[in-house]
Design a protein around this motif. Structure first.
Motif, short mmCIF file in Angstrom:
data_model
loop_
_atom_site.label_atom_id
_atom_site.label_comp_id
_atom_site.label_asym_id
_atom_site.label_seq_id
_atom_site.Cartn_x
_atom_site.Cartn_y
_atom_site.Cartn_z
N UNK A 1 1.00 -1.24 0.05
CA UNK A 1 0.21 -0.19 0.08
C UNK A 1 0.99 1.24 0.06
N UNK A 2 1.75 1.37 0.91
CA UNK A 2 2.69 2.69 0.99
C UNK A 2 3.38 2.89 -0.58
N UNK A 3 3.80 1.77 -1.03
CA UNK A 3 4.44 2.13 -2.43
C UNK A 3 3.73 2.27 -3.56
N UNK A 4 2.65 1.82 -3.41
CA UNK A 4 1.41 2.30 -4.56
C UNK A 4 0.69 3.66 -4.28
N UNK A 5 0.71 4.03 -3.18
CA UNK A 5 0.03 5.34 -2.89
C UNK A 5 0.30 6.40 -3.61
N UNK B 1 -1.78 9.04 22.04
CA UNK B 1 -0.29 9.46 22.24
C UNK B 1 0.22 10.27 21.29
N UNK B 2 -0.44 10.37 20.20
CA UNK B 2 0.21 11.46 19.21
C UNK B 2 1.53 10.87 18.56
N UNK B 3 1.26 9.43 18.14
CA UNK B 3 2.30 8.64 17.40
C UNK B 3 2.43 9.10 15.99
N UNK B 4 3.50 9.30 15.34
CA UNK B 4 3.25 9.75 14.07
C UNK B 4 3.17 8.62 13.07
N UNK B 5 2.72 9.19 11.88
CA UNK B 5 2.46 7.98 10.94
C UNK B 5 2.74 8.38 9.55
N UNK B 6 4.42 8.49 9.55
CA UNK B 6 4.71 9.00 8.22
C UNK B 6 4.60 8.42 6.80
N UNK B 7 4.19 7.22 6.80
CA UNK B 7 3.93 6.51 5.55
C UNK B 7 2.61 6.89 4.90
N UNK B 8 1.68 7.33 5.90
CA UNK B 8 0.23 7.88 5.80
C UNK B 8 0.02 9.18 6.47
N UNK B 9 0.71 10.13 5.93
CA UNK B 9 0.48 11.53 6.62
C UNK B 9 -0.75 12.03 6.62
N UNK C 1 -1.34 0.87 10.59
CA UNK C 1 -0.36 0.11 11.25
C UNK C 1 -0.24 -1.01 9.84
N UNK C 2 0.95 -1.04 9.29
CA UNK C 2 1.05 -2.01 8.14
C UNK C 2 1.09 -3.42 8.72
N UNK C 3 1.53 -4.24 7.65
CA UNK C 3 1.63 -5.63 7.67
C UNK C 3 1.56 -6.27 6.59
N UNK C 4 1.69 -7.64 6.30
CA UNK C 4 1.74 -8.52 5.23
C UNK C 4 0.57 -8.34 4.15
N UNK C 5 -0.34 -8.32 5.07
CA UNK C 5 -1.77 -8.25 4.24
C UNK C 5 -2.41 -6.78 4.44
N UNK C 6 -2.62 -5.81 3.62
CA UNK C 6 -3.16 -4.58 3.79
C UNK C 6 -4.21 -4.49 2.66
N UNK C 7 -4.88 -3.44 2.44
CA UNK C 7 -5.77 -3.15 1.25
C UNK C 7 -5.48 -3.94 -0.03
N UNK C 8 -4.44 -3.59 -0.59
CA UNK C 8 -4.07 -4.13 -1.93
C UNK C 8 -4.00 -5.78 -1.80
N UNK C 9 -3.40 -6.38 -0.97
CA UNK C 9 -3.49 -7.79 -0.86
C UNK C 9 -4.93 -8.40 -0.74
#
Length: 212
Positions: free
Chosen positions: A3-7, A136-144, A151-159
């Protein structure tokens, strides 16, 4: 995983139709709801084993899922829109699996049930971490620009969409394909649990990568 690569590419492709929708006064929430209704049509199509029509409904739903974000970025990103988007996405994912159960209850029941439980694992880990990450205000740089912490993983939307396409193209092998995808989803859920727990034990730390 992809997903982050295709975004960046998908955003460029969807920007033109998003501009046209904004010009005629269509809101992001309207696109979200329309896509959800279209996606739900996959359930009766699957129940009657009209797999080509079901696949078309699934793909149109995913197109709308990308377009609503593109429209929102050209108008206004809202927490309400982000909430609506993610809730309807999870309902849609489960509804598609239910459709395959209806298509062949005797053959697909166990695999469908396992996949629904699996979606609870991936969905709950995703949403639970997103809630606390926002607190907590944790940043999410891949999906700003996302309303929630993704939170990423092996299976996301594209998969997940690839799996749905495979289910529709080879419905006779649904059970085998569902077991394979469920295993990949459980790997995602487990890595999210471990990474999320370790992250939240260390306030202020960035989440560990969950890509496998």
């Amino acid at each position: 995983m992809f997903d982050p690569k295709l975004l960046p590419a998908t955003r460029k492709i969807l920007d033109l139709p998003a501009r046209l929708l904004v010009r005629v006064g269509v809101s992001a929430d309207q696109v979200t709801i329309t896509g959800f209704i279209i996606g739900l049509l996959a359930v009766p199509f699957l129940a009657f084993e009209l797999y080509e029509f079901a696949l078309a409904a699934i793909l149109l739903n995913r197109l709308c899922d990308g377009l609503d974000g593109a429209v929102a970025r050209r108008t206004q990103l809202t927490d309400a829109g982000g909430f609506l988007d993610i809730v309807l996405d999870f309902i849609f994912y489960s509804a598609v699996v239910f459709g395959f159960l209806l298509a062949s209850p005797e053959q697909n029941a166990i695999a469908s049930g396992l996949l629904l439980v699996t979606f609870m694992g991936t969905g709950s880990t995703f949403l639970a971490f997103a809630c606390i990450a926002g607190k907590r205000g944790i940043e999410n740089p891949e999906y700003p620009n996302k309303s929630l912490h993704y939170m990423g993983g092996l299976t996301e939307g594209f998969e997940t969409i690839l799996a749905f396409v495979a289910f529709c193209l080879w419905p006779q092998h649904f059970s085998v394909l569902a077991y394979i995808f469920a295993a990949a989803c459980w790997l995602t859920a487990i890595t999210r649990i471990v990474a999320g727990y370790r992250t939240l034990k260390q306030p202020g730390a960035k989440p560990e990568s969950t890509n496998v």
